[in-house]
Motif scaffolding. Structure first.
Motif, PDB file in Angstrom:
ATOM      1  N   GLN A  71      17.636   6.904  83.625  1.00 40.44           N
ATOM      2  CA  GLN A  71      18.860   7.009  84.415  1.00 40.44           C
ATOM      3  C   GLN A  71      19.106   5.784  85.295  1.00 40.44           C
ATOM      4  OE1 GLN A  71      19.020  10.347  87.060  1.00 40.44           O
ATOM      5  NE2 GLN A  71      21.145   9.979  87.610  1.00 40.44           N
ATOM      6  N   ALA A  72      18.108   5.343  86.029  1.00 38.69           N
ATOM      7  CA  ALA A  72      18.276   4.188  86.917  1.00 38.69           C
ATOM      8  C   ALA A  72      18.582   2.926  86.118  1.00 38.69           C
ATOM      9  CB  ALA A  72      17.022   3.987  87.763  1.00 38.69           C
ATOM     10  N   GLU A  73      17.906   2.760  84.982  1.00 37.16           N
ATOM     11  CA  GLU A  73      18.154   1.599  84.133  1.00 37.16           C
ATOM     12  C   GLU A  73      19.580   1.633  83.576  1.00 37.16           C
ATOM     13  OE1 GLU A  73      16.639   0.016  79.784  1.00 37.16           O
ATOM     14  OE2 GLU A  73      15.317   1.322  80.944  1.00 37.16           O
ATOM     15  N   TRP A  74      20.037   2.815  83.149  1.00 36.75           N
ATOM     16  CA  TRP A  74      21.395   2.961  82.617  1.00 36.75           C
ATOM     17  C   TRP A  74      22.448   2.683  83.682  1.00 36.75           C
ATOM     18  CZ3 TRP A  74      24.847   3.041  79.000  1.00 36.75           C
ATOM     19  CH2 TRP A  74      26.069   3.681  79.205  1.00 36.75           C
ATOM     20  N   ALA A  79      26.013  -2.209  80.297  1.00 36.08           N
ATOM     21  CA  ALA A  79      26.810  -1.297  79.462  1.00 36.08           C
ATOM     22  C   ALA A  79      27.522  -0.258  80.316  1.00 36.08           C
ATOM     23  CB  ALA A  79      25.917  -0.610  78.436  1.00 36.08           C
ATOM     24  N   CYS A  80      26.859   0.297  81.295  1.00 37.85           N
ATOM     25  CA  CYS A  80      27.471   1.275  82.188  1.00 37.85           C
ATOM     26  C   CYS A  80      28.607   0.634  82.987  1.00 37.85           C
ATOM     27  CB  CYS A  80      26.426   1.876  83.118  1.00 37.85           C
ATOM     28  SG  CYS A  80      27.051   3.167  84.209  1.00 37.85           S
ATOM     29  N   SER A  81      28.399  -0.579  83.431  1.00 42.10           N
ATOM     30  CA  SER A  81      29.437  -1.280  84.192  1.00 42.10           C
ATOM     31  C   SER A  81      30.662  -1.570  83.337  1.00 42.10           C
ATOM     32  CB  SER A  81      28.887  -2.584  84.757  1.00 42.10           C
ATOM     33  OG  SER A  81      27.842  -2.333  85.650  1.00 42.10           O
ATOM     34  N   VAL A  82      30.446  -2.015  82.112  1.00 45.42           N
ATOM     35  CA  VAL A  82      31.557  -2.310  81.209  1.00 45.42           C
ATOM     36  C   VAL A  82      32.329  -1.032  80.884  1.00 45.42           C
ATOM     37  CG1 VAL A  82      32.145  -3.072  78.873  1.00 45.42           C
ATOM     38  CG2 VAL A  82      30.519  -4.381  80.237  1.00 45.42           C
ATOM     39  N   LEU A  83      31.597   0.058  80.639  1.00 47.67           N
ATOM     40  CA  LEU A  83      32.257   1.331  80.369  1.00 47.67           C
ATOM     41  C   LEU A  83      33.052   1.808  81.579  1.00 47.67           C
ATOM     42  CD1 LEU A  83      29.687   3.330  78.241  1.00 47.67           C
ATOM     43  CD2 LEU A  83      31.852   2.348  77.522  1.00 47.67           C
ATOM     44  N   GLY A  84      32.545   1.556  82.770  1.00 46.18           N
ATOM     45  CA  GLY A  84      33.279   1.916  83.979  1.00 46.18           C
ATOM     46  C   GLY A  84      34.579   1.139  84.100  1.00 46.18           C
ATOM     47  N   VAL A  85      34.543  -0.134  83.737  1.00 49.37           N
ATOM     48  CA  VAL A  85      35.762  -0.953  83.775  1.00 49.37           C
ATOM     49  C   VAL A  85      36.762  -0.448  82.734  1.00 49.37           C
ATOM     50  CG1 VAL A  85      36.679  -3.258  83.303  1.00 49.37           C
ATOM     51  CG2 VAL A  85      34.644  -2.990  84.720  1.00 49.37           C
TER      52      VAL A  85
END
Length: 105
Positions: A71-74, A79-85
């Motif tokens: 979870q912390a790594e994700w 990838a998580c940041s790009v998906l958030g954008v």
């Protein structure tokens, strides 16, 4: 998520193609603005569909059963940041377009 993402992507591609092809045939400025804004709503919803598909891929294939361990790594990953954008851009584009569509006389 898979089903919603696929349906959103497919139907919004069809809608953007259909409305986008009719933009040149607009007789008035008001109709042109309406069609462009409807096309932008479809593009925003298409981004949400892509977001859902990619999120499903990460959830089921890449992270799998070990999400709690990763979870912390994700959450701190690219990838998580790009998906958030992608998610934020899609929802804001749709919201802006719907608001602008309301203001057209």
């Amino acid at each position: 998520c898979w089903l919603l993402g696929l349906l959103a992507s497919i139907f919004n591609v069809v809608m953007v193609a259909k409305v986008g092809s009719s933009i040149r045939e607009s007789e008035s400025g008001s109709l042109l603005c309406t069609r462009v804004l409807i096309c932008l709503i479809g593009l925003g919803d298409l981004l949400i569909g892509v977001y859902l598909i990619v999120l499903s891929v990460f959830d089921s294939i890449i992270l799998g059963e070990d999400y709690c361990a990763k979870q912390a790594e994700w959450l701190s990953g690219t990838a998580c940041s790009v998906l958030g954008v992608i998610s934020t851009t899609g929802s804001q584009l749709s919201l802006f377009s719907m608001t602008a569509l309301l203001l057209i006389p």
